[in-house]
Design a protein around this motif. Structure first.
Motif, PDB file in Angstrom:
ATOM      1  N   ILE A   1      23.133  67.999  -8.200  1.00  0.00           N
ATOM      2  CA  ILE A   1      24.271  68.862  -8.572  1.00  0.00           C
ATOM      3  C   ILE A   1      23.894  69.736  -9.763  1.00  0.00           C
ATOM      4  O   ILE A   1      24.222  70.930  -9.819  1.00  0.00           O
ATOM      5  CB  ILE A   1      25.509  67.999  -8.898  1.00  0.00           C
ATOM      6  N   ILE A   2      23.186  69.147 -10.735  1.00  0.00           N
ATOM      7  CA  ILE A   2      22.755  69.913 -11.914  1.00  0.00           C
ATOM      8  C   ILE A   2      21.804  71.032 -11.491  1.00  0.00           C
ATOM      9  O   ILE A   2      21.902  72.174 -11.968  1.00  0.00           O
ATOM     10  CB  ILE A   2      22.101  68.976 -12.940  1.00  0.00           C
TER      11      ILE A   2
ATOM     12  N   LEU B   1      29.129  70.776 -15.045  1.00  0.00           N
ATOM     13  CA  LEU B   1      28.966  69.409 -15.551  1.00  0.00           C
ATOM     14  C   LEU B   1      28.271  69.433 -16.912  1.00  0.00           C
ATOM     15  O   LEU B   1      27.214  70.043 -17.075  1.00  0.00           O
ATOM     16  CB  LEU B   1      28.131  68.579 -14.573  1.00  0.00           C
ATOM     17  N   THR B   2      28.859  68.745 -17.868  1.00  0.00           N
ATOM     18  CA  THR B   2      28.224  68.617 -19.175  1.00  0.00           C
ATOM     19  C   THR B   2      27.225  67.462 -19.142  1.00  0.00           C
ATOM     20  O   THR B   2      27.307  66.562 -18.303  1.00  0.00           O
ATOM     21  CB  THR B   2      29.264  68.350 -20.267  1.00  0.00           C
ATOM     22  N   GLU B   3      26.298  67.487 -20.087  1.00  0.00           N
ATOM     23  CA  GLU B   3      25.316  66.406 -20.173  1.00  0.00           C
ATOM     24  C   GLU B   3      26.006  65.066 -20.422  1.00  0.00           C
ATOM     25  O   GLU B   3      25.634  64.035 -19.845  1.00  0.00           O
ATOM     26  CB  GLU B   3      24.330  66.724 -21.302  1.00  0.00           C
TER      27      GLU B   3
ATOM     28  N   ASP C   1      27.713  59.717 -18.555  1.00  0.00           N
ATOM     29  CA  ASP C   1      28.791  58.722 -18.462  1.00  0.00           C
ATOM     30  C   ASP C   1      29.063  58.303 -17.020  1.00  0.00           C
ATOM     31  O   ASP C   1      29.389  57.141 -16.760  1.00  0.00           O
ATOM     32  CB  ASP C   1      30.067  59.282 -19.096  1.00  0.00           C
ATOM     33  N   VAL C   2      28.944  59.237 -16.067  1.00  0.00           N
ATOM     34  CA  VAL C   2      29.172  58.875 -14.665  1.00  0.00           C
ATOM     35  C   VAL C   2      28.103  57.892 -14.183  1.00  0.00           C
ATOM     36  O   VAL C   2      28.400  56.887 -13.527  1.00  0.00           O
ATOM     37  CB  VAL C   2      29.192  60.128 -13.761  1.00  0.00           C
ATOM     38  N   ILE C   3      26.836  58.173 -14.534  1.00  0.00           N
ATOM     39  CA  ILE C   3      25.741  57.266 -14.151  1.00  0.00           C
ATOM     40  C   ILE C   3      25.949  55.899 -14.799  1.00  0.00           C
ATOM     41  O   ILE C   3      25.752  54.853 -14.164  1.00  0.00           O
ATOM     42  CB  ILE C   3      24.389  57.872 -14.569  1.00  0.00           C
ATOM     43  N   LYS C   4      26.378  55.918 -16.052  1.00  0.00           N
ATOM     44  CA  LYS C   4      26.607  54.664 -16.789  1.00  0.00           C
ATOM     45  C   LYS C   4      27.788  53.889 -16.205  1.00  0.00           C
ATOM     46  O   LYS C   4      27.804  52.645 -16.205  1.00  0.00           O
ATOM     47  CB  LYS C   4      26.864  55.007 -18.265  1.00  0.00           C
TER      48      LYS C   4
ATOM     49  N   ASP D   1      34.542  55.814 -27.415  1.00  0.00           N
ATOM     50  CA  ASP D   1      34.113  56.833 -26.447  1.00  0.00           C
ATOM     51  C   ASP D   1      35.206  57.000 -25.399  1.00  0.00           C
ATOM     52  O   ASP D   1      35.185  56.385 -24.322  1.00  0.00           O
ATOM     53  CB  ASP D   1      32.797  56.414 -25.795  1.00  0.00           C
ATOM     54  N   GLU D   2      36.186  57.857 -25.716  1.00  0.00           N
ATOM     55  CA  GLU D   2      37.337  58.037 -24.834  1.00  0.00           C
ATOM     56  C   GLU D   2      36.939  58.642 -23.488  1.00  0.00           C
ATOM     57  O   GLU D   2      37.498  58.298 -22.453  1.00  0.00           O
ATOM     58  CB  GLU D   2      38.385  58.917 -25.509  1.00  0.00           C
ATOM     59  N   LEU D   3      35.961  59.553 -23.497  1.00  0.00           N
ATOM     60  CA  LEU D   3      35.557  60.198 -22.250  1.00  0.00           C
ATOM     61  C   LEU D   3      34.933  59.188 -21.299  1.00  0.00           C
ATOM     62  O   LEU D   3      35.247  59.165 -20.102  1.00  0.00           O
ATOM     63  CB  LEU D   3      34.571  61.332 -22.535  1.00  0.00           C
ATOM     64  N   PHE D   4      34.058  58.322 -21.821  1.00  0.00           N
ATOM     65  CA  PHE D   4      33.437  57.313 -20.971  1.00  0.00           C
ATOM     66  C   PHE D   4      34.490  56.359 -20.407  1.00  0.00           C
ATOM     67  O   PHE D   4      34.443  55.988 -19.234  1.00  0.00           O
ATOM     68  CB  PHE D   4      32.380  56.528 -21.742  1.00  0.00           C
ATOM     69  N   LYS D   5      35.449  55.969 -21.266  1.00  0.00           N
ATOM     70  CA  LYS D   5      36.488  55.056 -20.800  1.00  0.00           C
ATOM     71  C   LYS D   5      37.259  55.684 -19.638  1.00  0.00           C
ATOM     72  O   LYS D   5      37.525  55.033 -18.627  1.00  0.00           O
ATOM     73  CB  LYS D   5      37.431  54.707 -21.949  1.00  0.00           C
ATOM     74  N   GLN D   6      37.609  56.959 -19.788  1.00  0.00           N
ATOM     75  CA  GLN D   6      38.374  57.642 -18.733  1.00  0.00           C
ATOM     76  C   GLN D   6      37.561  57.764 -17.447  1.00  0.00           C
ATOM     77  O   GLN D   6      38.067  57.534 -16.348  1.00  0.00           O
ATOM     78  CB  GLN D   6      38.794  59.033 -19.224  1.00  0.00           C
TER      79      GLN D   6
END
Length: 571
Positions: A401-402, A409-411, A416-419, A470-475
């Motif tokens: 996709i990148i 998509l941001t880095e 975070d998606v992979i994690k 890390d609010e973004l990762f949690k979401q």
């Protein structure tokens, strides 16, 4: 009976006008006020016509009716243009007003010439005044003009619906109804019920609809003149939402800070696109705890020294004393924040040590989550190695996709998606062993129980990551677990989201998850070959999967096959 009908309609029209007076706001278009003035006058005319005892009284009543009728069409059209945010030159407005005057002028001569009515007579039947008339040429002209006004108004509505995303769809839909009702009452119901003129009833229903429009239109007016002055002087941004998280409006400062707002339609459900999620998180946090209403929002630039830092406050949106939604306020706090950062530089050693400790804790945290995911997987007879394989599948898809560079998509988002990928099936921890470890296909009842793992996964992750910074990762982690079984066409579970309502991270996870299920052996099936699995995935693009991921999947397919062949060789 007929007089009672007209009297009742007149009273209701007056009540609607009184309600409008109480609702009146200085931002209301003057055309609103004229509509609520002319409708009662028209209804009064019909009442006086019914109560007439002579031809002279009947003619006077007709003149009152057409006074409202001729100018009501004008003000309805002008109101539509105003609500649809279509500017009309003042000379055109003046010309339209003069045309309405010209249309009405011959009506004043009813009884003196035959331009409007060739013949007119009067009789009283069952206690009600009835006018018998033969229409003249000017009557045809007037009603032709009414149709022209109607066509212009409908054209403005259609144009606004297709071209102006900032015009609320709710308002546009409501604007069609008054016209439709009046046309129905004149041309359809009049033929069915000849003894009573139903046009005043149509006017009143239209008046009620305009009350609804007036009630709603306040929500889309983000600020008055005083607030605008404050905004321009202090660089304050405002964004407003209703209680259903639908976008209402924003000022120019907010659109500059959050460019996505420029392309967001009024009444659009907010928070599913990546660029919207941070603001949606602010709203969700405020809903959960109204005392926690202050956040930080950073606008990054190529030069970190030029970054702008904003204090964000979420509060209720009030209409007078009533809560109508939420308002998010951005206040530039760059100077204070940079001063704080300057002080922080004196603590670099301490910060470095804290960072190392934090990284160590994060690694421990990640290992704990991975261990928990593997423990859950060990309970499932059918998915051995699934979390590692799907995690690698997600990583390959995101890299493609990148490369394609079509999705923004941001880095941080990609990382975070992979994690988060290994956590997508954590909800199975709450699925009964009898179901989870069943050596065969599920019954319908068992399948329904298994489907709960998506919601349970989001709940478990929310609790595990509750204290994370890390609010973004949690979401992202919650979304991956919660929505990875949703389908593009809306037929998935657990909530039946469709299209871009499904978070992007969940759409990516869905492709990797299904691909692994197809090419892997399960207790209820043998592994499919790559060609069959590929055919199933491609057929699902646009129904099960996001069609925007098609090219990325096609490009990723050789790497996916190489990865799975490598696993087979290791066995």
């Amino acid at each position: 009976m007929i007089q009672a009908f007209y009297c009742g309609v007149f009273i209701v029209s007056v009540i609607c006008s009184v309600i409008y007076i109480f609702m009146w706001h200085r931002h209301f278009d003057v055309n609103f006020t004229m509509i609520f003035t002319l409708v009662p006058i028209a209804c009064l005319g019909y009442l006086l016509l019914c109560k007439s005892e002579s031809l002279g009284e009947a003619i006077s009543a007709i003149k009152i009716i057409y006074l409202s009728g001729c100018f009501l069409q004008l003000f309805i059209v002008l109101n539509i243009f105003g609500l649809c945010q279509i500017e009309i030159n003042k000379w055109i407005r003046t010309a339209l007003f003069i045309i309405s005057l010209i249309l009405y002028a011959p009506i004043l001569n009813i009884g003196y010439d035959d331009s409007f009515y060739k013949e007119i007579s009067f009789e009283i039947k069952d206690g009600n005044g009835i006018v018998l008339k033969e229409y003249g040429i000017w009557h045809t002209v007037v009603y032709t003009a009414f149709f022209v006004f109607f066509a212009v108004g409908m054209t403005a509505v259609v144009y606004s619906w297709t071209k102006k995303k900032q015009v609320p769809r709710t308002i546009i839909s409501l604007l069609v109804l008054p016209y439709a009702i009046c046309i129905l009452s004149y041309f359809v119901l009049k033929q069915l019920i000849s003894k009573i003129e139903l046009i005043p009833l149509g006017y009143v229903i239209a008046e009620i609809i305009y009350l609804i429009i007036a009630y709603r239109v306040n929500l889309y007016d983000i600020s008055d003149t005083v607030i605008d002055s404050m905004v321009k002087e202090q660089g304050i941004g405002y964004v407003s939402f209703d209680f259903k998280n639908r976008y209402l409006g924003s000022n120019d400062t907010a659109k500059h800070l959050v460019p996505e707002l420029k392309y967001t339609a009024a009444d659009e459900l907010f928070g599913y696109k990546p660029a919207q999620r941070k603001i949606r998180h602010f709203l969700d946090s405020f809903k959960a705890n109204p005392q926690k209403n202050t956040f930080i929002y950073t606008v990054q630039t190529d030069n970190a020294d030029d970054d702008r830092i904003y204090n964000v406050k979420v509060n209720y949106l009030y209409d007078n004393d009533r809560k109508r939604g939420y308002i998010v306020t951005f206040t530039d706090d760059t100077a204070n924040q940079k001063y704080i950062r300057l002080l922080d530089r004196y603590n670099e050693d301490l910060c470095r040590e804290v960072e190392n400790k934090t990284q160590h804790i994060t690694e421990m945290h990640d290992n704990l989550i991975m261990s928990l995911a593997m423990m859950v997987e060990s309970r499932d007879n059918s998915t051995g190695g699934h979390i590692k394989r799907t995690s690698e599948g997600v990583r390959i898809l995101i890299e493609e996709i990148i490369k394609e560079n079509k999705l923004p998509l941001t880095e941080e988002f990609c990382r975070d998606v992979i994690k988060a990928a290994p956590m997508h099936d954590l909800g199975k921890i709450n699925v009964d062993d009898a179901v989870l470890r069943k050596p065969g296909r599920f019954t319908d009842e068992e399948y329904e129980k298994m489907k709960h793992h998506a919601e349970e996964g989001a709940r478990v992750i929310h609790k595990i990551l509750l204290q994370t910074d890390d609010e973004l990762f949690k979401q992202i982690a919650e979304n991956v677990a919660h929505y990875h079984h949703e389908r593009w066409d809306g037929s998935g579970y657990p909530t039946g989201l469709s299209g871009e309502q499904i978070p992007l991270e969940a759409r990516i996870m869905a492709v990797a998850d299904v691909y692994d299920a197809l090419v892997s052996k399960r207790v209820y099936k043998e592994a499919f070959g790559f060609e069959k699995a590929d055919r199933i995935i491609m057929e699902g693009m646009g129904s099960q999967f996001d069609p925007a991921l098609r090219n990325a999947y096609v490009n990723a397919r050789p790497r996916l096959e190489k990865y799975y062949l490598g696993l087979e060789n290791k066995k």
